[in-house]
Design a protein around this motif. Structure first.
Motif, mmCIF file in Angstrom:
data_model
loop_
_atom_site.group_PDB
_atom_site.id
_atom_site.type_symbol
_atom_site.label_atom_id
_atom_site.label_comp_id
_atom_site.label_asym_id
_atom_site.label_seq_id
_atom_site.Cartn_x
_atom_site.Cartn_y
_atom_site.Cartn_z
ATOM 1 N N GLN A 102 37.957 -15.094 -0.852
ATOM 2 C CA GLN A 102 36.814 -14.201 -0.970
ATOM 3 C C GLN A 102 35.675 -14.719 -2.071
ATOM 4 N N TRP A 103 36.004 -15.680 -2.768
ATOM 5 C CA TRP A 103 35.081 -15.923 -3.847
ATOM 6 C C TRP A 103 34.576 -17.383 -3.847
ATOM 7 N N THR A 104 33.401 -17.823 -4.426
ATOM 8 C CA THR A 104 33.046 -19.100 -4.370
ATOM 9 C C THR A 104 33.739 -19.882 -5.104
ATOM 10 N N PHE A 105 33.207 -21.308 -5.048
ATOM 11 C CA PHE A 105 33.519 -22.388 -5.836
ATOM 12 C C PHE A 105 33.416 -22.282 -7.224
ATOM 13 N N VAL A 106 32.257 -21.788 -7.524
ATOM 14 C CA VAL A 106 31.804 -21.286 -9.035
ATOM 15 C C VAL A 106 32.769 -20.458 -9.423
ATOM 16 N N GLU A 107 33.112 -19.425 -8.917
ATOM 17 C CA GLU A 107 34.051 -18.184 -9.333
ATOM 18 C C GLU A 107 35.490 -18.682 -9.394
ATOM 19 N N GLY A 158 31.611 -19.552 -23.031
ATOM 20 C CA GLY A 158 31.103 -19.556 -21.569
ATOM 21 C C GLY A 158 31.387 -20.647 -20.614
ATOM 22 N N ASP A 159 30.512 -21.122 -19.888
ATOM 23 C CA ASP A 159 30.973 -22.221 -18.726
ATOM 24 C C ASP A 159 31.209 -23.468 -19.649
ATOM 25 N N MET A 160 31.750 -24.424 -18.732
ATOM 26 C CA MET A 160 32.027 -25.637 -19.258
ATOM 27 C C MET A 160 31.374 -26.764 -18.657
ATOM 28 N N PRO A 161 31.212 -28.043 -19.049
ATOM 29 C CA PRO A 161 30.524 -29.177 -18.451
ATOM 30 C C PRO A 161 31.207 -29.321 -17.225
ATOM 31 N N TYR A 162 30.008 -29.761 -16.121
ATOM 32 C CA TYR A 162 30.641 -30.162 -14.582
ATOM 33 C C TYR A 162 30.887 -31.408 -14.795
ATOM 34 N N PRO A 163 31.381 -32.104 -13.868
ATOM 35 C CA PRO A 163 31.434 -33.663 -13.792
ATOM 36 C C PRO A 163 30.097 -34.264 -13.726
ATOM 37 N N PRO A 164 29.827 -35.641 -14.354
ATOM 38 C CA PRO A 164 28.547 -36.075 -14.424
ATOM 39 C C PRO A 164 27.886 -36.513 -13.267
ATOM 40 N N GLU A 165 28.412 -36.194 -11.914
ATOM 41 C CA GLU A 165 27.587 -36.519 -10.780
ATOM 42 C C GLU A 165 27.020 -35.265 -10.300
ATOM 43 N N GLY A 186 24.232 -21.748 -16.255
ATOM 44 C CA GLY A 186 25.025 -21.287 -17.389
ATOM 45 C C GLY A 186 25.811 -22.363 -17.935
ATOM 46 N N GLU A 187 25.629 -23.614 -17.528
ATOM 47 C CA GLU A 187 26.446 -24.777 -17.984
ATOM 48 C C GLU A 187 25.647 -25.096 -19.272
ATOM 49 N N SER A 233 37.145 -14.257 -17.883
ATOM 50 C CA SER A 233 36.061 -15.173 -17.982
ATOM 51 C C SER A 233 34.905 -14.658 -18.311
ATOM 52 N N ALA A 234 34.421 -13.223 -17.978
ATOM 53 C CA ALA A 234 33.351 -12.640 -18.318
ATOM 54 C C ALA A 234 33.582 -12.000 -19.969
ATOM 55 N N ARG A 235 34.865 -11.610 -20.459
ATOM 56 C CA ARG A 235 35.054 -11.309 -21.612
ATOM 57 C C ARG A 235 35.055 -12.425 -22.562
ATOM 58 N N ASP A 236 35.456 -13.700 -21.977
ATOM 59 C CA ASP A 236 35.543 -14.939 -22.882
ATOM 60 C C ASP A 236 34.025 -15.253 -23.165
ATOM 61 N N ALA A 237 33.051 -15.192 -22.225
ATOM 62 C CA ALA A 237 31.628 -15.322 -22.407
ATOM 63 C C ALA A 237 30.825 -14.438 -23.311
#
Length: 337
Positions: free
Chosen positions: A185-190, A309-316, A322-323, A300-304
């Motif tokens: 029910q959720w996206t990859f981001v979620e 907040g969000d963390m770095p994505y892979p370099p590619e 929000g990154e 996740s919302a509480r941590d933000a």
């Protein structure tokens, strides 16, 4: 060298060419050994691969030869019964990947020199909504499998409090993986943010053992909880997949009471089929429950709100909303000075 064989798998005729070709020289395992291994672990690997778009890590000349990742099924020379699923990469480009509908698909891939199977955490019917969280416990220099096992047990404590069932397995290397089936029910981001929240909670409980630091210079001698394995198009070897190392180890499902007492080299092409025959598949019930990750997203919302907040994505990856900046902390300090 012996000629080609024809083997019936799941009611289909699958050709096995060059069966005597040596694939794992140190152990003397042949292409036929690999083929027969995947038939022997059939129920288990189909539990891991069934209806999942799957990247194939192929070694046509054995693990000492050239290797490549195949993300697209060829348009020619493929049996008419081979099924595919279309997935989208972070760039927006698309590909039709192998999507195993039965064990014959796995056998065909083994015939094509596939050693390692890398399925997406989605099913064919909902390729943009993951149906499992994958927590990758990656020992850093100075740590080992025993350290990953300690972190896995901390993770189990968190999962127990959430009412979640976690399914551990060896990576086939020095690490451990824990899977949690979720509702699609959720996206990859979620889903990725849910894993980050879970990882941060483990880190808070065992800061001397675990880290969520993306930059290697900050990890120290701790086990890295690799949250980016939940990012789109990042995959890990599935349960019962062989690994391309000299010992021909396999990524092997465990019971929780085994996590602190086994070694990754215990499980290989020869020992895993015998293990299944003796104790069955520890992941046999993995599809019985699918969890709701709403509470993790609330974490996740509480941590933000508290500056995490969000963390770095892979370099590619393209820059994500929000990154934070993808700059090593040491370089950022130099730029600021």
């Amino acid at each position: 060298m012996a000629g080609a064989l024809e083997v019936e798998v799941a009611g289909r005729a699958v050709r096995l060419s060059s069966p005597e070709r040596v694939v794992f020289p140190e152990r003397g395992f042949t292409k036929q050994d690999v083929f027969e291994y995947y038939l022997a672990v059939g129920d288990g690997i189909m539990r891991a691969l069934g209806s999942r778009p799957t990247t194939l890590q192929r070694f046509p000349e054995g693990i000492g030869g050239e290797a490549f990742f195949q993300k697209r099924v060829p348009t020619r020379g493929v049996p008419t019964w081979i099924e595919t699923a279309q997935i989208a990469f972070p760039s927006g480009r698309k590909a039709d990947e192998l999507c195993p509908a039965d064990l014959a698909h796995v056998a065909w891939a083994a015939q094509m020199g596939t050693i390692v199977f890398h399925p997406w955490p989605v099913r064919k019917g909902h390729v943009d909504q993951p149906d499992e969280l994958r927590i990758d416990l990656d020992p850093q220099p100075g740590t080992d499998f025993a350290d990953a096992a300690k972190v896995a047990l901390v993770l189990k404590g968190v999962l127990d409090e959430l009412g979640f069932i976690g399914w551990p397995k060896t990576s086939g290397g020095r690490g451990l993986h824990v899977y949690v089936r979720i509702k699609p029910q959720w996206t990859f981001v979620e889903a990725r943010r849910a894993v980050i929240a879970l990882a941060r909670e483990v880190e808070r409980r065992a800061p001397e053992l675990a880290t969520t630091k993306w930059w290697k210079e900050e990890r120290g001698e701790r086990v890295f909880i690799d949250f980016n394995q939940m990012a789109r198009d990042r995959t890990i070897a599935c349960a019962y997949s062989l690994r391309a190392n000299p010992r021909a180890t396999a990524s092997t499902p465990l019971r929780w009471d085994e996590v602190g007492s086994v070694e990754p080299d215990d499980f290989d092409l020869r020992t895993v089929p015998a293990r299944i025959a003796e104790i069955g598949d520890p992941h046999a019930g993995i599809d019985e429950v699918a969890h709701d990750i709403s509470e993790l997203l609330a974490w996740s919302a509480r941590d933000a709100e508290h500056g995490e907040g969000d963390m770095p994505y892979p370099p590619e990856y393209p820059k994500m909303e929000g990154e934070p900046m993808r700059v090593q902390p040491s370089r950022a300090r130099k730029q600021d000075s």
